[in-house]
Each structure stands twice: as C-alpha cells, then as structure tokens.
Design an enzyme around this catalytic site. Sequence first.
Site, PDB file in Angstrom:
ATOM      1  N   GLN A 182       0.816  -1.224   0.000  1.00  0.00           N
ATOM      2  CA  GLN A 182       0.000   0.000   0.000  1.00  0.00           C
ATOM      3  C   GLN A 182       0.848   1.272   0.000  1.00  0.00           C
ATOM      4  O   GLN A 182       0.364   2.336  -0.395  1.00  0.00           O
ATOM      5  CB  GLN A 182      -0.906   0.036   1.245  1.00  0.00           C
ATOM      6  CG  GLN A 182      -2.050  -0.945   1.202  1.00  0.00           C
ATOM      7  CD  GLN A 182      -3.108  -0.602   0.161  1.00  0.00           C
ATOM      8  OE1 GLN A 182      -3.155   0.502  -0.383  1.00  0.00           O
ATOM      9  NE2 GLN A 182      -3.960  -1.555  -0.132  1.00  0.00           N
ATOM     10  N   ALA A 203       2.134  -3.674  -8.286  1.00  0.00           N
ATOM     11  CA  ALA A 203       2.018  -2.601  -9.286  1.00  0.00           C
ATOM     12  C   ALA A 203       0.642  -1.945  -9.291  1.00  0.00           C
ATOM     13  O   ALA A 203       0.530  -0.740  -9.526  1.00  0.00           O
ATOM     14  CB  ALA A 203       2.324  -3.162 -10.675  1.00  0.00           C
ATOM     15  N   THR A 243       7.619 -17.809 -17.369  1.00  0.00           N
ATOM     16  CA  THR A 243       7.868 -16.832 -18.440  1.00  0.00           C
ATOM     17  C   THR A 243       7.468 -15.445 -17.958  1.00  0.00           C
ATOM     18  O   THR A 243       6.372 -15.264 -17.412  1.00  0.00           O
ATOM     19  CB  THR A 243       7.046 -17.221 -19.700  1.00  0.00           C
ATOM     20  OG1 THR A 243       7.467 -18.525 -20.095  1.00  0.00           O
ATOM     21  CG2 THR A 243       7.254 -16.238 -20.827  1.00  0.00           C
ATOM     22  N   CYS A 330      -9.699  -7.628  -0.196  1.00  0.00           N
ATOM     23  CA  CYS A 330      -9.188  -8.998  -0.076  1.00  0.00           C
ATOM     24  C   CYS A 330      -9.840  -9.756   1.056  1.00  0.00           C
ATOM     25  O   CYS A 330      -9.737 -10.968   1.131  1.00  0.00           O
ATOM     26  CB  CYS A 330      -7.684  -8.981   0.154  1.00  0.00           C
ATOM     27  SG  CYS A 330      -6.844  -8.097  -1.120  1.00  0.00           S
TER      28      CYS A 330
HETATM   29  C1  LIG Z   1      -1.052  -4.565   2.425  1.00  0.00           C
HETATM   30  C2  LIG Z   1      -1.308  -5.473   1.259  1.00  0.00           C
HETATM   31  N1  LIG Z   1      -0.501  -6.520   1.066  1.00  0.00           N
HETATM   32  C3  LIG Z   1      -0.667  -7.355   0.041  1.00  0.00           C
HETATM   33  C4  LIG Z   1      -1.684  -7.173  -0.865  1.00  0.00           C
HETATM   34  C5  LIG Z   1      -1.850  -8.135  -2.010  1.00  0.00           C
HETATM   35  O1  LIG Z   1      -1.402  -7.521  -3.200  1.00  0.00           O
HETATM   36  P1  LIG Z   1      -1.694  -8.152  -4.627  1.00  0.00           P
HETATM   37  O2  LIG Z   1      -3.069  -7.734  -4.993  1.00  0.00           O
HETATM   38  O3  LIG Z   1      -0.631  -7.537  -5.509  1.00  0.00           O
HETATM   39  O4  LIG Z   1      -1.512  -9.610  -4.528  1.00  0.00           O
HETATM   40  C6  LIG Z   1      -2.559  -6.103  -0.704  1.00  0.00           C
HETATM   41  C7  LIG Z   1      -3.703  -5.910  -1.625  1.00  0.00           C
HETATM   42  O5  LIG Z   1      -4.725  -5.394  -1.260  1.00  0.00           O
HETATM   43  C8  LIG Z   1      -2.349  -5.216   0.392  1.00  0.00           C
HETATM   44  O6  LIG Z   1      -3.164  -4.183   0.599  1.00  0.00           O
END
Ligand SMILES: Cc1ncc(COP(=O)(O)O)c(C=O)c1O
Length: 391
Positions: A182, A203, A243, A330
């Site tokens: 973040q 990214a 790849t 998430c």
């Molecule tokens: C603090 C944090 N770590 C890890 C992730 C996971 O990232 P990615 O979507 O690139 O897998 C997120 C995504 O919300 C995040 O906010």
Amino acid sequence: MTATIYLDNLSTTPIAAEALDAMRPWLECEYGNASSATHALGWAAAEAVELARDEVARLIGARTSPEVIFTSGATESNNTVLKGIADSHAGSPTHVVTTAIEHPSVLSPADALAARGVEITQVSPDGEGMIDADAVIAAVRPETCLVSIMLANNEVGTLQPIGAIGDALRKRGVLFHVDGAQAVGKVAVDVEAMGIDVLSLSAHKLYGPKGVGALYVRADALPDGLPPLLHGGGQEFGQRAGTLAVAQIVGFGMAAELARGRWREDALHACTLTSALWGHLRAELGERVRLNGSSEHRLPGCLNFSIEGVDGGAVIAATPTLALSTGSACSSHRVGSHVLSAMGLGEDRQQSAIRIGVGRYNTERELALAGSALVVAVQRLARTGARWASA
Ligand SMILES: Cc1ncc(COP(=O)(O)O)c(C=O)c1O
C-alpha cells in the site's frame, strides 16, 4: 447513467495512461520471450524487463537492480518470504514475529507455518492501529528468523514505525520483511535508510497493471536469495520461475518511474482532498463520524471512519454513484474486520466502518459530490433506519 466516482484506490488504482501506453507494444508486436536468447525479439524483451527492474529498484532505493525480482503481485511476494524463510530453517526451532493487522497474504501463510510447527508471535496494535517498535523488539527471541510487518495498513492506513524497527533488528541480525504493497509510490520508501531486508510490492496499487509485483531481497542479507515458491526455468536469477509477463513488467516500470517523480505531489493532493471530505462529514454529521486509525501517521488518501448507529454496507448501498468499501477488498468475504477488531473497536464500530481511498486522479469536485451524497445517505438512513443509535 451517472458516472461512478471511484474512491476505492486502496483496493486498486486505475492504470496511468503512461503505463498503458508503455505496455501496448509489448502486447501487440513485441511478443518475444525475455528468456529467448537466440533472436532480437527475445533480446528486446529482456532489455525492457531490465529497464523496468532499474525503475522499481530506484523507487525503493535498492543498491542494485538484481535485488528486485518480479512476481505476480504482493500476495506471491509475501508467500515467498514466509514460506521460503521457514523452509530454509526447517529442522530447527523457528520463530516468526508479525502483527495482528497484516494482510491475509501474510496472515494465512503464517497460519500454514504454525500448522507446521513454526512459532508465530502476533504483536497487537494500539487503538489507532499503530504497532509499538519496542513491543516488536521485545518479541524477538534467539530463534527468531523473521520479522514481517506492513508499512501501511490496507484498511485504516496507519503507517508503522518501520525505520525504528529496522534499525533495532539490524543490530540484532534478524531478517526484516516489510509488506509495502500500500505504501510504495505513496510515501517515502528507502530500503537502505529504513533497514528493510525484504520488501513486497504490488504494481496495481501505484497506477500500474494488475497481476505483477516484485520482491526486493537485500543481497548482503540473503546472498543466495530466498528459496523459490515456483520452480521451473530458472527465470529471475533462479528465484521465481515462469515466463516473464513483459508487458505487465514494462507497465510496472513506467508506473514506478512516474511515482518516483510525483509521489510528493500525489500525496499532497490526496491529503488535501481527504481533509476536505473529512471536514465536510464532521461539519454535517458531527461527533457521530469517528476516524478509525491514526490522524497523524496515515497513508495519504486513506480515510476509514465509522458512523455511529449506521451500517456501513447500508451507506454504500445508498450511494450507488460512489465506489467505496467497508474494508479490505481482499477480506470482504470475512465477517467484521480483523484490523478494527485488533485495534479494540467493538462490533458496532466495525459494522459501521467505511473505507475511502482517494487517489491521483480524483478531483476536488468529485470529493465535494461524494461528501454531499454521503451526508444525504446517512441522514436518510438515520431518519428511517433503526440502527441510528441516538435517533
Ligand atoms: C497490504 C497489502 N498486502 C498485500 C496485498 C496483495 O497484493 P496483490 O493484490 O498484488 O496480490 C494487498 C492488496 O490489497 C495489500 O493491501
């Protein structure tokens, strides 16, 4: 149809036009495999990947670009670190220190390690989501092989004292992993100055494409790198097979270059807009809106608040022109918030939480419209809903 006002930039950011433009040739005519060493299309792809690697390395202050390996995102980077470190200490007593407010991509692998007999200590935050550096250091034992702490929390945006923790851990020779998903590209991140040994990046949180991220591994902390999660063709210096997604990596490189040049301007913009919105909500709704997280040490653009007696999901449903969330994308399938709960906030405060993520492309006008829509929705719910505690 009214256009959506996108205020969920912590979930993902829109891709920068510059990043998309940079990616196009690598999706259209430059289709070489970066591992094909026998022709010009392969060489061009490999060169483009190395230029992107340089940009990502520069953004985080890495000494050398091979310390950066490309992954599919921060989830993969976090899994690589936790599982890799545990694997490399298999057979001896192993202890990992982390926190109760990490992203699921750290918490879940930590659970998996615990099931394998690795001891895990989760340090709890204070009421603002802040982790105390001394508590982290106090949790370290002789058998501690890893400390893993996020830089900015993805729900409340609290920025952790990474420099102080990194400094103390370096003196003790304990490996320090930081989930920077973040924070990178939004605040100053310098792996050297902050004592970070391993850093996870994504990214799509910094105006790059989805499906690509990186893992920084300090060469003098882990000269052989981390054991790979994915075995195969030996790409990425043998640390991550598969790849290479050249177009995604090129887009990431461009997003990193842009962020290095303008993160201060972006941060000021995001802070100005969130402050104006917060001021409006407080003026109209008073003490009923309460900030979750730190007002001082907060990721620019992150605003998490609870509205007394009003369900956060109901507010979101009542404001269909706004793209908001009740917490982390998430963990949106979970009940409540493990972050707010670890901060000691009760169920009501969790139920009524709303997370707003303001980003580079939001405008003052959008935030003014969002503020009015939120106030109207909350006042209507307050009049009609049973959940407005003091109505
Ligand atoms: C603090 C944090 N770590 C890890 C992730 C996971 O990232 P990615 O979507 O690139 O897998 C997120 C995504 O919300 C995040 O906010």
